[in-house]
Design a protein around this motif. Structure first.
Motif, short mmCIF file in Angstrom:
data_model
loop_
_atom_site.label_atom_id
_atom_site.label_comp_id
_atom_site.label_asym_id
_atom_site.label_seq_id
_atom_site.Cartn_x
_atom_site.Cartn_y
_atom_site.Cartn_z
N PHE A 39 12.74 8.35 5.10
CA PHE A 39 12.07 8.51 6.48
C PHE A 39 10.53 7.71 6.26
O PHE A 39 10.21 6.96 7.30
N GLY A 40 9.92 7.78 4.92
CA GLY A 40 8.76 6.82 4.86
C GLY A 40 8.94 5.51 4.94
O GLY A 40 8.04 4.86 5.45
N LEU A 53 0.81 -1.14 -0.15
CA LEU A 53 -0.03 0.08 0.07
C LEU A 53 0.99 1.11 0.14
O LEU A 53 0.63 2.09 -0.65
N THR A 54 1.83 1.28 0.57
CA THR A 54 2.85 2.43 1.09
C THR A 54 3.63 2.80 -0.43
O THR A 54 3.78 3.80 -0.79
N LYS A 55 4.11 1.74 -0.90
CA LYS A 55 4.86 1.85 -2.08
C LYS A 55 4.25 2.22 -3.34
O LYS A 55 4.72 2.78 -4.29
N GLU A 105 13.63 3.00 20.10
CA GLU A 105 12.46 2.57 18.88
C GLU A 105 11.62 3.53 18.86
O GLU A 105 11.20 3.96 17.82
N LYS A 106 10.86 3.86 19.85
CA LYS A 106 9.71 4.85 19.81
C LYS A 106 9.94 6.07 19.33
O LYS A 106 9.79 6.77 18.48
N LEU A 107 11.33 6.67 19.98
CA LEU A 107 11.98 7.77 19.34
C LEU A 107 12.26 7.68 17.92
O LEU A 107 11.90 8.75 17.16
N ALA A 108 12.95 6.82 17.48
CA ALA A 108 13.27 6.62 15.91
C ALA A 108 11.98 6.70 15.21
O ALA A 108 11.86 7.59 14.20
N PHE A 109 10.95 6.02 15.50
CA PHE A 109 9.51 6.06 14.73
C PHE A 109 8.90 7.42 14.84
O PHE A 109 8.55 7.99 13.67
N GLU A 110 9.03 8.06 15.91
CA GLU A 110 8.37 9.19 15.90
C GLU A 110 9.06 10.36 15.25
O GLU A 110 8.47 11.41 14.51
N VAL A 111 10.56 10.43 15.48
CA VAL A 111 11.27 11.39 14.66
C VAL A 111 11.26 11.36 12.89
O VAL A 111 10.78 12.24 12.40
N TYR A 112 11.18 10.10 12.45
CA TYR A 112 11.17 9.66 11.25
C TYR A 112 9.94 9.98 10.73
O TYR A 112 9.73 10.52 9.66
N ASP A 113 8.62 9.79 11.64
CA ASP A 113 7.39 10.08 11.25
C ASP A 113 7.19 11.43 10.92
O ASP A 113 6.61 12.26 10.00
N LEU A 114 7.66 12.57 11.98
CA LEU A 114 7.73 13.75 11.64
C LEU A 114 8.43 14.29 10.39
O LEU A 114 7.96 15.42 9.66
N MET A 115 9.79 13.90 10.43
CA MET A 115 10.60 14.34 9.13
C MET A 115 9.78 13.87 7.66
O MET A 115 9.91 14.65 6.99
N TYR A 116 8.95 12.65 7.87
CA TYR A 116 8.72 12.29 6.58
C TYR A 116 7.44 13.30 6.33
O TYR A 116 7.03 13.85 5.08
N GLU A 117 6.72 13.58 7.27
CA GLU A 117 5.45 14.65 7.18
C GLU A 117 5.84 15.79 6.52
O GLU A 117 5.18 16.70 5.87
N LYS A 118 7.21 16.35 7.20
CA LYS A 118 7.77 17.81 6.88
C LYS A 118 8.52 17.75 5.32
O LYS A 118 8.16 18.54 4.70
N TRP A 119 9.34 16.85 5.21
CA TRP A 119 9.79 16.82 3.90
C TRP A 119 9.76 15.67 2.68
O TRP A 119 10.18 15.75 1.79
N GLY A 120 8.92 14.67 3.25
CA GLY A 120 8.29 13.71 1.99
C GLY A 120 9.69 12.86 1.62
O GLY A 120 9.51 12.18 0.46
N THR A 121 10.67 12.87 2.46
CA THR A 121 11.99 11.88 1.96
C THR A 121 11.60 10.52 1.93
O THR A 121 11.02 10.09 3.13
N ILE A 122 12.06 9.72 0.98
CA ILE A 122 11.62 8.36 0.88
C ILE A 122 12.06 7.67 2.03
O ILE A 122 11.57 6.80 2.62
#
Length: 254
Positions: free
Chosen positions: A117-118, A27-29, A98-115
């Motif tokens: 992070f997604g 779905l994501t890809k 692991e929670k930290l990694a997920f939450e930071v990557y989630d924020l960065m993906y929402e802001k920059w859309g970098t693959i």
């Protein structure tokens, strides 16, 4: 056309960062691929893309089968051994990391859309579940705080610092990604030494393997900016060994 080729290169370069759920993978890809496909005017490029997609689907099916079988094997090995205080402490710390990694990557993906992070944020969700599995099995009480909040003061400070840095630019966000994997590898190596339970060790080894793959993915992103990441936690030699080696099939360890 160059932009499309770059997008596809990044997509296929980071897709193997970890073995996540097959259905969420598809779905994501597809969400990423649909706009790329629409912009492809060259028939040969379209044919090449479809061939790559076919290979990826086959690999994903195999990975799903391997992951499912290994999960059954691991579950049967959980009984018969209690966790020590050090092992409980290690699992609780790993859960928040692991929670930290997920939450930071989630924020960065929402802001920059970098693959990167997604893709990798999906892996981090699976890693959280991996740690929770042990805590639940041994009935160890734990609490997952709201987004952006951590019981560990050092992780709270790290989260605040990395989010602020990552909001500056995409380059800084990619540096943040590399930093998180840097500290994860460093911490997991220490945690493994404190653990005796073979199944918990196996899980930590899996997480460390995944972090090495994630580091490779973020390094590919940083290379677009001609930036060389300098490790703050692991040694320079360790980083070079990771970057000079091929992608690892972490699912085989499970």
């Amino acid at each position: 056309m160059i932009k499309n080729e770059l997008s596809l290169s990044l997509f296929f370069g980071t897709i193997y960062s970890d073995y996540g759920g097959f259905y969420s993978f598809i779905l994501t890809k597809l969400k990423i691929l649909i706009p790329i496909i629409k912009n492809l005017s060259n028939k040969n490029a379209m044919k090449n893309l479809l061939q790559k997609m076919s290979v990826l689907v086959l690999i994903s099916i195999f990975s799903l089968f391997n992951f499912s079988c290994s999960q059954v094997r691991k579950t049967t090995n959980l009984d018969g051994q209690k966790l020590t205080k050090s092992e409980i402490s290690a699992l609780l710390y790993s859960l928040e990391e692991e929670k930290l990694a997920f939450e930071v990557y989630d924020l960065m993906y929402e802001k920059w859309g970098t693959i990167q992070f997604g893709n990798i944020r999906q892996s981090e969700e699976m890693h959280i579940a991996e740690v929770q599995k042990h805590l639940d099995h041994y009935k160890i009480p734990y609490q997952i705080l709201e987004k952006g909040k951590y019981q560990n003061a050092e992780l709270q400070q790290l989260y605040n610092q990395l989010v602020a840095q990552g909001n500056i630019s995409e380059l800084e966000a990619l540096k943040v990604g590399a930093t998180i994997e840097d500290v994860d590898i460093f911490d997991l190596e220490k945690l493994i030494k404190k653990v005796e339970n073979p199944v918990v060790i196996q899980s930590f080894q899996f997480l460390e393997c995944a972090s090495r793959n994630h580091m490779r993915a973020f390094n590919r992103g940083l290379s677009r900016y001609d930036f060389d990441y300098t490790p703050k936690y692991i040694t320079k030699n360790q980083l070079q060994e990771i970057l000079n080696s091929d992608h690892e099939r972490c699912g085989m360890m499970r």
